[in-house]
Design a protein around this motif. Structure first.
Motif, PDB file in Angstrom:
ATOM      1  N   ARG A   1       0.839  -1.210   0.000  1.00 38.84           N
ATOM      2  CA  ARG A   1       0.000   0.000   0.000  1.00 38.84           C
ATOM      3  C   ARG A   1       0.870   1.254   0.000  1.00 38.84           C
ATOM      4  O   ARG A   1       0.570   2.232  -0.686  1.00 38.84           O
ATOM      5  CB  ARG A   1      -0.934  -0.003   1.216  1.00 38.84           C
ATOM      6  N   TYR A   2       1.943   1.225   0.781  1.00 32.72           N
ATOM      7  CA  TYR A   2       2.842   2.368   0.845  1.00 32.72           C
ATOM      8  C   TYR A   2       3.536   2.603  -0.496  1.00 32.72           C
ATOM      9  O   TYR A   2       3.640   3.730  -0.978  1.00 32.72           O
ATOM     10  CB  TYR A   2       3.872   2.144   1.946  1.00 32.72           C
ATOM     11  N   ARG A   3       4.005   1.523  -1.114  1.00 31.78           N
ATOM     12  CA  ARG A   3       4.740   1.667  -2.377  1.00 31.78           C
ATOM     13  C   ARG A   3       3.859   2.187  -3.504  1.00 31.78           C
ATOM     14  O   ARG A   3       4.335   2.846  -4.421  1.00 31.78           O
ATOM     15  CB  ARG A   3       5.314   0.312  -2.780  1.00 31.78           C
ATOM     16  N   THR A   4       2.574   1.842  -3.471  1.00 28.01           N
ATOM     17  CA  THR A   4       1.687   2.181  -4.593  1.00 28.01           C
ATOM     18  C   THR A   4       0.763   3.360  -4.289  1.00 28.01           C
ATOM     19  O   THR A   4      -0.057   3.714  -5.133  1.00 28.01           O
ATOM     20  CB  THR A   4       0.839   0.967  -4.978  1.00 28.01           C
ATOM     21  N   MET A   5       0.883   3.951  -3.106  1.00 28.15           N
ATOM     22  CA  MET A   5      -0.024   5.029  -2.730  1.00 28.15           C
ATOM     23  C   MET A   5       0.162   6.262  -3.618  1.00 28.15           C
ATOM     24  O   MET A   5       1.272   6.690  -3.883  1.00 28.15           O
ATOM     25  CB  MET A   5       0.206   5.416  -1.258  1.00 28.15           C
ATOM     26  N   ARG A   6      -0.962   6.805  -4.069  1.00 26.61           N
ATOM     27  CA  ARG A   6      -0.946   8.063  -4.823  1.00 26.61           C
ATOM     28  C   ARG A   6      -1.509   9.168  -3.936  1.00 26.61           C
ATOM     29  O   ARG A   6      -2.477   8.968  -3.216  1.00 26.61           O
ATOM     30  CB  ARG A   6      -1.777   7.959  -6.099  1.00 26.61           C
TER      31      ARG A   6
ATOM     32  N   ASP B   1       7.748  17.404  -6.587  1.00 28.87           N
ATOM     33  CA  ASP B   1       8.631  16.587  -7.428  1.00 28.87           C
ATOM     34  C   ASP B   1       9.368  15.527  -6.626  1.00 28.87           C
ATOM     35  O   ASP B   1       9.564  14.408  -7.094  1.00 28.87           O
ATOM     36  CB  ASP B   1       9.648  17.487  -8.141  1.00 28.87           C
ATOM     37  N   ILE B   2       9.810  15.884  -5.423  1.00 27.04           N
ATOM     38  CA  ILE B   2      10.614  14.949  -4.647  1.00 27.04           C
ATOM     39  C   ILE B   2       9.763  14.172  -3.657  1.00 27.04           C
ATOM     40  O   ILE B   2       9.735  12.950  -3.674  1.00 27.04           O
ATOM     41  CB  ILE B   2      11.754  15.699  -3.921  1.00 27.04           C
ATOM     42  N   ASP B   3       9.071  14.850  -2.768  1.00 30.34           N
ATOM     43  CA  ASP B   3       8.307  14.143  -1.739  1.00 30.34           C
ATOM     44  C   ASP B   3       6.932  13.762  -2.271  1.00 30.34           C
ATOM     45  O   ASP B   3       5.934  14.429  -2.031  1.00 30.34           O
ATOM     46  CB  ASP B   3       8.182  14.985  -0.478  1.00 30.34           C
ATOM     47  N   ASP B   4       6.892  12.643  -2.991  1.00 33.05           N
ATOM     48  CA  ASP B   4       5.643  12.134  -3.543  1.00 33.05           C
ATOM     49  C   ASP B   4       5.006  11.102  -2.622  1.00 33.05           C
ATOM     50  O   ASP B   4       4.097  10.381  -3.016  1.00 33.05           O
ATOM     51  CB  ASP B   4       5.882  11.515  -4.918  1.00 33.05           C
TER      52      ASP B   4
ATOM     53  N   THR C   1       5.774  14.412   4.413  1.00 25.56           N
ATOM     54  CA  THR C   1       4.670  13.815   3.654  1.00 25.56           C
ATOM     55  C   THR C   1       4.859  12.310   3.507  1.00 25.56           C
ATOM     56  O   THR C   1       3.915  11.530   3.650  1.00 25.56           O
ATOM     57  CB  THR C   1       4.570  14.472   2.270  1.00 25.56           C
ATOM     58  N   SER C   2       6.080  11.874   3.248  1.00 23.97           N
ATOM     59  CA  SER C   2       6.341  10.442   3.093  1.00 23.97           C
ATOM     60  C   SER C   2       6.082   9.684   4.387  1.00 23.97           C
ATOM     61  O   SER C   2       5.522   8.582   4.376  1.00 23.97           O
ATOM     62  CB  SER C   2       7.789  10.212   2.637  1.00 23.97           C
ATOM     63  N   LEU C   3       6.481  10.261   5.509  1.00 22.54           N
ATOM     64  CA  LEU C   3       6.265   9.577   6.781  1.00 22.54           C
ATOM     65  C   LEU C   3       4.787   9.558   7.148  1.00 22.54           C
ATOM     66  O   LEU C   3       4.312   8.612   7.782  1.00 22.54           O
ATOM     67  CB  LEU C   3       7.091  10.231   7.875  1.00 22.54           C
TER      68      LEU C   3
END
Length: 515
Positions: free
Chosen positions: A159-164, A170-173, A215-217
Motif C-alpha cells: 500500500r505504501y509503495r503504490t499510494m498516490r 517533485d521529490i516528496d511524492d 509527507t512520506s512519513l
C-alpha cells in the motif's frame, strides 16, 4: 535466480523470442548454497556457469554468485527468507532504478515460496517482475516459454509503495523513505515510533525542517495503520498554506458546503472529512490554519461532529488526523500560533523528524534515490546513474554539507550534476557542478562537520531557550553516533567518546528525554 536446472531456464528467459526480457539482461545473480562439502551444489554451479559462458548473449552480461552461507537446509523457509531479503536489498542498492527479474522456476519449493512472497508484497521498491519458464516438454504441452507471474498480495508495504497522493511535489511524492533500507539509528527510531502508534486513532503531529520528508512519513503511517481505505485514491493531502488568505476556503475544503452558502457555491459539495471517513487525513503546514477552523476541526477530531458551511445538519466522520509543520513545538506554544486546546488535541503523539545531517548513514541511499528520480526525466543511462551515485568525491561533499533543505538540496544538486553531464562535462568537473547547486557556506571545513562562526552569526538572535536546545541536540547526535559506531554497546560507545560509561548513559537518557 537460483541454479537449479542449470543454465537452461536462464537462457530461455534471456534469449527466447517470446521473452519480454530478450536482449535486455545486463546483470545475472546466481544464488547458491555455500556448503563446501556439498559436491552436488558445486557441480551444479559450475555447469550453470559453463552453460552461460557458452552463449554470447549471457556471456555479455555481468555474472555474480550470491552464496548462502548457512548450515540450514534449502527447504527451511526462515533462513532462506533472511538470505533472500539481504540479496534483494543489495541488488536494489547497486541498481536503484533497474528492472529486477526474479526467476521462480529453479530451486526448491521453499525457495520458490520465499521469492514469490518477497516479490509480490512490495518488499522491494522500483520495477520488479516475477517469471517462470517452461522446458521443452512444457512448451510442447502448450505453455509459453516465459510466463509473467501476476500476483499481488495485499500488505501495508505494498500500500505504501503504490499510494498516490492528491498533492505531491517533485521529490516528496509520499515514498521517500524505504523502511527496509533505513540504516541510521535516528531514522530507525522514527520508524519504530510510527509502528507503535500506527494502530491508535490518536492524532500525530510531525515536526521537521523543510524537505525532510514529512509527507512520506505521513503516508507510511497511514499505510501501516487500519485507518487506510484502499478505495480512497488518491489520498487527500492538504497543504494548509493555501488557506492563509482565505479562511472560508479552509472550512469549505475540510467540511464541505451547501448550495448558496457563499458567493459561487452553486451546488452542494462534500468536504474532505466526509471523504476520509474510516481513513486518515493529512494536513501539512497546519500552523497556517485560522482559529475558527481550528475550533471546528477540534470538535470533529473529538467526535463531536461538524457542519458543512451553510448547513444545519450535524455530520460525523471517524478519521485519524496526521498533521505536520516545520515550526518547533515550543514556538507553536509560545507564539500562540495554534490555539492551546487545538494543539493539545492534534499533538497527542509528537514526532520530530531528524534532518538528513543527523542520518548520515542513510545519505548514500537518499542521494541515489533522488538522483534516480531526476535522471529518469532526462534519460540518463543506468550505468551513468550508478557511476554518479557512487562517486566518492560527490558523496564526501554531501557528507560535509549541512543540507538545510534536506531532500530539496539533494534535488538541486542532482539537477546541476545531470545538466552538466549532459553537456559533456568531464568527470573531474562533476564535483564542482554539485557544489554549484549547494550553498557553499553550509559546507564544513573539516571532517567532523563543525559549523562555522559565520553561519552561526547568521542565525542570531535566538529565541529564549533555543541555544540550550540546539547545543543539546548537537550533543545527542554525538552520543547516538557513538552508539551506532559501537553496534549498540553503550560501554564501547562511552570509550569512543572518552567518557565513563555511567556518564554516557546519564547524558543519553537526559538528552533523549528533552528531545
Amino acid at each position: 535466480m537460483s541454479i537449479g536446472g542449470g543454465a537452461g531456464p536462464l537462457l530461455t528467459a534471456m534469449t527466447d523470442s517470446q521473452s519480454p526480457f530478450k536482449g535486455r539482461v545486463e546483470h545475472i545473480y546466481l544464488c547458491t548454497h555455500a556448503v563446501r562439502a556439498n559436491t552436488r551444489e558445486r557441480e551444479a554451479l559450475e555447469q550453470t556457469r559453463e552453460g552461460l559462458r557458452e552463449h554470447p548473449v549471457a556471456r555479455a552480461a555481468k555474472l555474480k554468485v550470491c552464496r548462502w552461507k548457512a548450515k540450514a537446509s534449502p527447504i527451511e523457509h526462515e533462513p532462506i527468507r533472511r538470505f533472500a531479503e539481504r540479496t534483494l536489498l543489495d541488488i536494489r542498492r547497486q541498481h536503484p532504478s533497474a528492472h529486477i527479474v526474479i526467476h521462480l522456476s529453479p530451486g526448491t519449493p521453499a525457495m520458490h515460496a520465499i521469492w514469490l512472497l518477497l516479490g509480490s508484497t512490495g518488499f522491494i521498491d522500483g520495477p520488479l517482475s516475477l517469471i517462470q519458464t517452461a522446458d521443452k516438454r512444457g512448451r510442447e504441452a502448450g505453455n509459453r516459454a516465459v510466463q509473467l507471474v501476476e500476483l499481488n498480495v495485499e500488505s501495508w508495504l505494498q500500500r505504501y509503495r503504490t499510494m498516490r497522493l492528491s498533492r505531491a511535489d517533485d521529490i516528496d511524492d509520499g515514498q521517500l523513505f524505504d523502511p527496509t533500507r533505513v540504516r541510521s539509528e535516528a531514522m530507525r527510531d522514527v520508524i519504530a515510533k510510527l509502528e507503535r502508534w500506527a494502530t491508535s486513532p490518536a492524532p500525530v503531529l510531525l515536526l521537521g525542517e523543510r524537505g525532510s520528508g514529512k509527507t512520506s512519513l505521513a503516508a507510511w503511517l497511514r499505510a501501516r495503520s487500519p485507518f487506510s481505505n484502499p478505495d480512497l485514491d488518491p489520498w487527500p493531502v492538504v497543504v494548509c498554506g493555501q488557506f492563509q488568505a482565505n479562511p472560508q476556503l479552509a472550512q469549505s475544503k475540510l467540511f464541505g458546503h451547501v448550495q448558496g452558502a457563499f458567493t459561487g457555491a452553486a451546488e452542494n459539495r462534500e468536504g474532505l472529512l466526509d471523504a476520509v471517513d474510516g481513513d486518515s487525513l493529512f494536513l501539512d503546514e497546519i500552523a497556517d490554519i485560522d482559529r475558527a477552523t481550528q475550533r471546528s476541526l477540534m470538535a470533529a477530531v473529538e467526535g463531536r461532529g461538524f457542519y458543512r458551511l451553510g448547513d444545519t445538519e450535524l455530520r460525523y466522520s471517524n478519521f485519524r488526523l496526521i498533521s505536520a509543520t516545520n515550526r518547533s513545538l515550543q514556538r507553536l506554544r509560545q507564539d500562540r500560533i495554534l490555539d492551546d486546546d487545538f494543539l493539545d488535541r492534534v499533538a497527542v503523539f509528537v514526532l520530530r523528524i531528524p534532518p538528513l545531517r543527523e542520518c548520515r548513514e542513510d545519505l548514500p541511499d537518499s542521494w541515489m534515490q533522488v538522483l534516480a528520480r531526476i535522471s529518469s526525466r532526462v534519460g540518463a543511462s543506468l550505468t551513468e546513474l550508478e557511476e554518479l551515485g557512487r562517486n566518492p568525491k560527490i558523496l564526501a561533499l554531501l557528507e560535509r554539507h549541512r543540507l538545510p533543505g534536506n531532500f530539496r538540496d539533494l534535488e538541486r544538486a542532482a539537477h546541476h550534476l545531470l545538466v552538466a553531464r549532459a553537456a559533456g562535462a568531464k568527470s573531474s568537473k562533476l564535483v564542482d557542478t554539485v557544489r554549484e547547486g549547494l550553498d557553499t557556506r553550509m559546507i564544513a571545513t573539516d571532517a567532523v562537520g563543525h559549523i562555522g562562526a559565520g553561519e552561526l552569526r547568521g542565525e542570531l538572535p535566538l529565541d529564549e531557550g533555543d541555544y540550550t536546545r540546539r547545543v543539546n541536540a548537537y550533543k545527542l547526535r554525538w552520543l547516538r553516533a557513538a552508539l551506532a559506531h559501537a553496534g549498540g554497546n553503550k560501554a564501547n560507545a562511552a570509550k569512543a567518546l572518552g567518557m565513563k560509561e555511567s556518564t554516557y548513559k546519564a547524558q543519553l537518557t537526559k538528552l533523549s528525554e528533552t528531545e
